[in-house]
Design an enzyme around this catalytic site. Structure first.
Site, PDB file in Angstrom:
ATOM      1  N   ARG A  76      28.989 -62.799  35.036  1.00 47.09           N
ATOM      2  CA  ARG A  76      27.886 -63.756  35.144  1.00 47.09           C
ATOM      3  C   ARG A  76      27.486 -64.238  33.742  1.00 47.09           C
ATOM      4  O   ARG A  76      27.696 -63.526  32.767  1.00 47.09           O
ATOM      5  CB  ARG A  76      26.676 -63.168  35.879  1.00 47.09           C
ATOM      6  CG  ARG A  76      25.957 -62.073  35.126  1.00 47.09           C
ATOM      7  CD  ARG A  76      24.700 -61.599  35.833  1.00 47.09           C
ATOM      8  NE  ARG A  76      23.617 -62.545  35.758  1.00 47.09           N
ATOM      9  CZ  ARG A  76      23.190 -63.294  36.789  1.00 47.09           C
ATOM     10  NH1 ARG A  76      23.735 -63.201  37.975  1.00 47.09           N
ATOM     11  NH2 ARG A  76      22.184 -64.125  36.625  1.00 47.09           N
ATOM     12  N   HIS A  92      30.079 -41.558  36.763  1.00 42.70           N
ATOM     13  CA  HIS A  92      29.372 -40.369  36.249  1.00 42.70           C
ATOM     14  C   HIS A  92      29.290 -39.249  37.281  1.00 42.70           C
ATOM     15  O   HIS A  92      28.454 -38.357  37.132  1.00 42.70           O
ATOM     16  CB  HIS A  92      27.959 -40.717  35.738  1.00 42.70           C
ATOM     17  CG  HIS A  92      27.952 -41.591  34.523  1.00 42.70           C
ATOM     18  ND1 HIS A  92      26.912 -41.623  33.615  1.00 42.70           N
ATOM     19  CD2 HIS A  92      28.858 -42.476  34.040  1.00 42.70           C
ATOM     20  CE1 HIS A  92      27.183 -42.482  32.646  1.00 42.70           C
ATOM     21  NE2 HIS A  92      28.366 -43.033  32.893  1.00 42.70           N
ATOM     22  N   GLU A 137      30.157 -44.624  23.557  1.00 41.77           N
ATOM     23  CA  GLU A 137      29.400 -45.618  24.325  1.00 41.77           C
ATOM     24  C   GLU A 137      28.319 -44.936  25.152  1.00 41.77           C
ATOM     25  O   GLU A 137      27.242 -45.472  25.371  1.00 41.77           O
ATOM     26  CB  GLU A 137      30.322 -46.428  25.254  1.00 41.77           C
ATOM     27  CG  GLU A 137      29.679 -47.686  25.837  1.00 41.77           C
ATOM     28  CD  GLU A 137      28.645 -47.440  26.930  1.00 41.77           C
ATOM     29  OE1 GLU A 137      27.633 -48.159  26.966  1.00 41.77           O
ATOM     30  OE2 GLU A 137      28.838 -46.524  27.762  1.00 41.77           O
ATOM     31  N   GLU A 138      28.622 -43.718  25.615  1.00 41.00           N
ATOM     32  CA  GLU A 138      27.666 -43.004  26.475  1.00 41.00           C
ATOM     33  C   GLU A 138      26.490 -42.451  25.682  1.00 41.00           C
ATOM     34  O   GLU A 138      25.570 -41.878  26.250  1.00 41.00           O
ATOM     35  CB  GLU A 138      28.374 -41.865  27.218  1.00 41.00           C
ATOM     36  CG  GLU A 138      29.531 -42.308  28.129  1.00 41.00           C
ATOM     37  CD  GLU A 138      29.069 -43.014  29.401  1.00 41.00           C
ATOM     38  OE1 GLU A 138      27.845 -43.126  29.600  1.00 41.00           O
ATOM     39  OE2 GLU A 138      29.934 -43.460  30.171  1.00 41.00           O
ATOM     40  N   ASP A 158      35.103 -42.851  25.129  1.00 37.17           N
ATOM     41  CA  ASP A 158      34.556 -41.501  25.339  1.00 37.17           C
ATOM     42  C   ASP A 158      34.452 -41.083  26.800  1.00 37.17           C
ATOM     43  O   ASP A 158      34.337 -41.909  27.704  1.00 37.17           O
ATOM     44  CB  ASP A 158      33.176 -41.363  24.658  1.00 37.17           C
ATOM     45  CG  ASP A 158      32.200 -42.465  25.054  1.00 37.17           C
ATOM     46  OD1 ASP A 158      32.650 -43.580  25.385  1.00 37.17           O
ATOM     47  OD2 ASP A 158      30.983 -42.206  25.044  1.00 37.17           O
TER      48      ASP A 158
HETATM   49 ZN    ZN Z   1      29.061 -44.582  31.756  1.00 43.25          ZN
HETATM   50 ZN    ZN Z   2      31.061 -46.820  30.972  1.00 39.60          ZN
END
Ligand code: ZN
Ligand code: ZN
Length: 430
Positions: free
Chosen positions: A211, A400, A166-167, A100
């Site tokens: 990590r 962003h 995902e956002e 997205d």
């Molecule tokens: Zn993002």
């Molecule tokens: Zn992202």
């Protein structure tokens, strides 16, 4: 879960086979790099908002079909999933890309600049791949192509997961990794391990950062409602003041991190970001509310924070004769890299990318919904650089933002890393 098998695999008696795959993947990644870049430009130019990735999903399904796979569409609304069965028996591994874009107006003057628009909260907005999910999508399609070509040699099954939203899904909608898990994306065939990556604009291309354990934070958003007794501001002793109570709560909860957590283990954050109460100087209001967020990187520390928040908020309110109510809102699990999987797979990342290019990173207090997959099966999440080599990545525009930019040279590391992680995992656990 085959944790013992994973450890045994570190020794990797089939070194020779692994190296053969390395050379094959290196070669094929180079062959398909330009195709992946071209695809990335297409996805970038056709950016769509969370849960509205219609053209994106259509393109993904088209390419997967062209490769020779039979994609399943409309998974968790606009997600696409394809299963590649190798020529030899073995376990099931999943590779995930999020697809997205964001309501951001692209400023950079690129030939593949996005001029897309969408609707967000009822408003028409520009849409841009301002987090780089276009690169994730194109990379995973390249990986699907490469692994399909060598499928006869692959001992096991690979599930390609193209995940929407995902956002975050639009208000009132479900979506993202959480919905995919709910719809059973990790079942049938049952996924035993999952890998995911994120491009990072402020790391040089060719570099990998990873990590073990908590790599990105859990989020627990909360709202505190305080109830007192309204009175004239000149006679506060005749009421119960929620504003004084709120001030004490804001201060007292700062001791959760500073006095109740083992700070050498992992970081944690408790933030109140918003207070709403009162209308004028001489009225003590009846009630107010505050909004806050908790970020943790360790499950037991998270439990401690939640417990202390309850104790401090209720006891502080009680000491002021006020009433408090805590409601929890959005919550994301910890993006937690299974330590044994990490230990087993780190050598693969180093071999394919060069030992000096793979770095141990510090944890990030932002969140990522890949964590919903990792809650179900062992998983590993890592970052790859997106800044052009030779530039100063520290001055690159952050994610962003309108100037966010990922250089085409970043794709190769992603293609090679995801391919080798899938193959080495299957080889090690067959
Ligand atoms: Zn993002
Ligand atoms: Zn992202």
């Amino acid at each position: 879960m085959k944790k013992t098998a994973i450890i045994a695999a570190v020794i990797f008696s089939s070194n020779l086979i692994a190296q053969n795959f390395d050379a094959l993947i290196e070669q094929k990644a180079l062959n398909y790099e330009s195709n992946v870049i071209e695809l990335r430009h297409w996805f970038h130019q056709n950016a769509e908002l969370s849960n509205r990735e219609y053209k994106t999903a259509e393109k993904i399904a088209y390419i997967l079909t062209e490769i020779g796979l039979s994609p399943q569409t409309k998974v968790a609304k606009t997600g696409v999933v394809a299963v590649l069965k190798g020529g030899k028996p073995g376990p099931v591994v999943a590779l995930r890309a999020d697809i997205d874009g964001l309501p951001v107006k692209e400023r950079a003057n690129l030939p593949w600049k996005s001029n897309m628009t969408g609707e967000y909260n009822g408003e028409k907005v520009p849409v841009m791949h301002a987090c780089g999910h276009d690169t994730h999508t194109a990379i995973l399609l390249g990986v699907a192509k490469i692994l399909y070509e060598i499928r006869e040699e692959i001992p096991g099954t690979i599930k390609f997961i193209f995940q929407p939203a995902e956002e975050g899904a639009p208000a009132g909608e479900e979506g993202g990794a959480e919905l995919m898990v709910k719809e059973g994306v990790l079942k049938n065939p049952d996924v035993e391990a999952i890998f995911g990556l994120h491009i990072w604009s402020q790391i040089n291309a060719g570099e990998v950062f990873v990590r073990p354990k908590g790599i990105m934070a859990a989020v627990n958003e909360f709202r505190i409602d305080l109830e007192g007794t309204q009175t004239h501001g000149s006679t506060p002793w005749t009421g119960i003041d929620p504003i004084v109570t709120a001030s004490q709560i804001v201060n007292n909860i700062q001791t959760i991190v500073s006095r109740s957590l083992p700070l050498t283990e992992a970081a944690a954050v408790v933030t109140i970001g918003s207070i709403h109460g009162g209308v004028r100087s001489n009225i003590i209001p009846e009630s107010l509310y505050m909004l806050g967020t908790i970020r943790t990187l360790d499950e037991s520390m998270k439990q401690t924070v939640l417990k202390r928040l309850e104790e401090i908020v209720h006891n502080t309110a009680k000491s002021n004769n006020a009433k408090a109510k805590i409601t929890y809102q959005v919550s994301y699990p910890i993006t937690y890299n299974d330590p044994e999987l990490y230990k087993a797979m780190l050598p693969s990342l180093k071999r394919i990318n060069g030992e000096d290019n793979v770095h141990l990173m510090t944890a990030i207090t932002g969140a990522e919904d890949f964590s919903f997959f990792q809650k179900e099966v062992p998983g590993m999440y890592f970052f790859i650089g997106g800044a052009k080599k030779g530039t100063d990545p520290k001055i690159a525009a952050p994610h962003h933002t309108p100037d966010f930019y990922v250089d085409d040279s970043a794709m190769l590391t992603g293609i090679k890393s995801m391919s080798i992680l899938a193959i080495d995992y299957l080889l090690a656990n067959q």
